[in-house]
Every structure is written in structure tokens, then in C-alpha cells.
Design a protein around this motif. Sequence first.
Motif, PDB file in Angstrom:
ATOM      1  N   MET A  42      61.091  36.812 -63.178  1.00 30.79           N
ATOM      2  CA  MET A  42      62.209  35.948 -63.039  1.00 30.79           C
ATOM      3  C   MET A  42      61.753  34.716 -62.500  1.00 30.79           C
ATOM      4  SD  MET A  42      65.054  36.842 -60.345  1.00 30.79           S
ATOM      5  CE  MET A  42      66.417  38.071 -61.349  1.00 30.79           C
ATOM      6  N   GLU A  46      66.476  31.090 -61.461  1.00 28.07           N
ATOM      7  CA  GLU A  46      67.587  32.373 -61.865  1.00 28.07           C
ATOM      8  C   GLU A  46      67.781  32.887 -60.592  1.00 28.07           C
ATOM      9  OE1 GLU A  46      65.524  33.170 -66.218  1.00 28.07           O
ATOM     10  OE2 GLU A  46      64.553  34.049 -64.567  1.00 28.07           O
ATOM     11  N   LEU A  80      70.787  27.525 -68.358  1.00 25.85           N
ATOM     12  CA  LEU A  80      70.273  28.608 -67.594  1.00 25.85           C
ATOM     13  C   LEU A  80      71.468  29.611 -67.676  1.00 25.85           C
ATOM     14  CD1 LEU A  80      68.087  29.885 -65.597  1.00 25.85           C
ATOM     15  CD2 LEU A  80      69.258  28.791 -63.708  1.00 25.85           C
ATOM     16  N   ARG A  83      71.106  31.627 -70.755  1.00 27.33           N
ATOM     17  CA  ARG A  83      69.891  32.631 -70.765  1.00 27.33           C
ATOM     18  C   ARG A  83      70.292  33.822 -69.782  1.00 27.33           C
ATOM     19  NH1 ARG A  83      65.191  34.565 -70.371  1.00 27.33           N
ATOM     20  NH2 ARG A  83      63.906  35.121 -68.576  1.00 27.33           N
ATOM     21  N   LEU A  84      71.074  33.600 -68.669  1.00 26.32           N
ATOM     22  CA  LEU A  84      71.323  34.561 -67.861  1.00 26.32           C
ATOM     23  C   LEU A  84      72.618  35.437 -68.439  1.00 26.32           C
ATOM     24  CD1 LEU A  84      71.053  33.026 -64.281  1.00 26.32           C
ATOM     25  CD2 LEU A  84      69.839  34.881 -65.427  1.00 26.32           C
ATOM     26  N   TYR A  89      73.538  39.274 -67.183  1.00 22.48           N
ATOM     27  CA  TYR A  89      73.529  39.152 -65.692  1.00 22.48           C
ATOM     28  C   TYR A  89      74.814  38.332 -65.332  1.00 22.48           C
ATOM     29  CZ  TYR A  89      68.634  40.796 -66.062  1.00 22.48           C
ATOM     30  OH  TYR A  89      67.481  41.246 -66.131  1.00 22.48           O
TER      31      TYR A  89
END
Length: 163
Positions: A42, A46, A80, A83-84, A89
Motif C-alpha cells: 500500500m 493510499e 488514486l 484505484r481505491l 475500499y
Amino acid sequence: MPPAPTPQPLSQEEEAVMRALGRFMRMLPRMLDADLERDQRMSLSEYSVLRHLSETPCRNMRMSELAAAADMSLSGMTRLVARLESLGYLERIRCENDGRGANAVLTDAGLARLQDAWPSHLASVRRHIFDHLGELDLDRLAAALTAMTYDTASPCDSAGCAE
């Protein structure tokens, strides 16, 4: 307007502090990031996004506020967050009062991921920072560092510029 006084040169001790502080500011994020990457796969960015979201009511923030809190550009934050989001997430939802804006919302999976990564990050912070401070007065250090960050505003802060 009278001319500004000529600044006094730094003492040898002041110069040593200035150089060490400059190196610390450059290296600490790299070291924390490397530890998180190695131990948790990670990035520090992030982790920072998940942490900021976990600390807010309802675990959500407007994308622009999250970018500012994480010290990232809005375009970098958008990448970002994508991606998360793909990892489950967080989610993006439209802002209720502004249809053009979006909020990032931390999911239960994102909170669990943050909680899993926290011990590694804590160990890294202790190893790279607090293990070196010994008996230093942490209240005074925190006050000094806080005063340094609020001492002067950047030109963009006062002009309201965007990055």
C-alpha cells in the motif's frame, strides 16, 4: 518604506538544523512509503486517503477537500480514488448540494484495510521518528512545528490560486 534589515547569517548550529530538517522533510515520506509498500503493498498516499476518510463524520469527503487534506492535485486524487474504488475500499457518490461535485466514501472494506495497515505504519513512524527523539519535550516540539507551518501563508493561499 524603510529598507528591510539585513538578515543575520545562520549560526553553525542553525545551519546544521536547517540542513537536517530539509533532508528529513524530503526523506520521511519516502521512508514511510517504502515501509508501507514492503509490509502492506500500500502506498503512503493510499493510506493517507483512507485515514482522512476514516476520521470524518460519515466517512466521506468532497474530492477537492480530500485532495487538499492529502496534499495532492485534484487530478492525482481522481486517479488514486479510481484505484481505491476498483479495490472496493471506497465509493464515489454525487454531492447532494452540487451535482457537479463528488464525494469519496470509505467502505467497510476500506476501513478494514486501513486497520490492517495501521500497525505497520505505526511501527514505521516510531522507528523513523520517535525512536530518535529520546527525552525531547514532545509538547514543545509539536508547538514549534505547528508554529512553523502557520508562520506565513504561501502566495497562493492569500490569492486563492489553484495548483
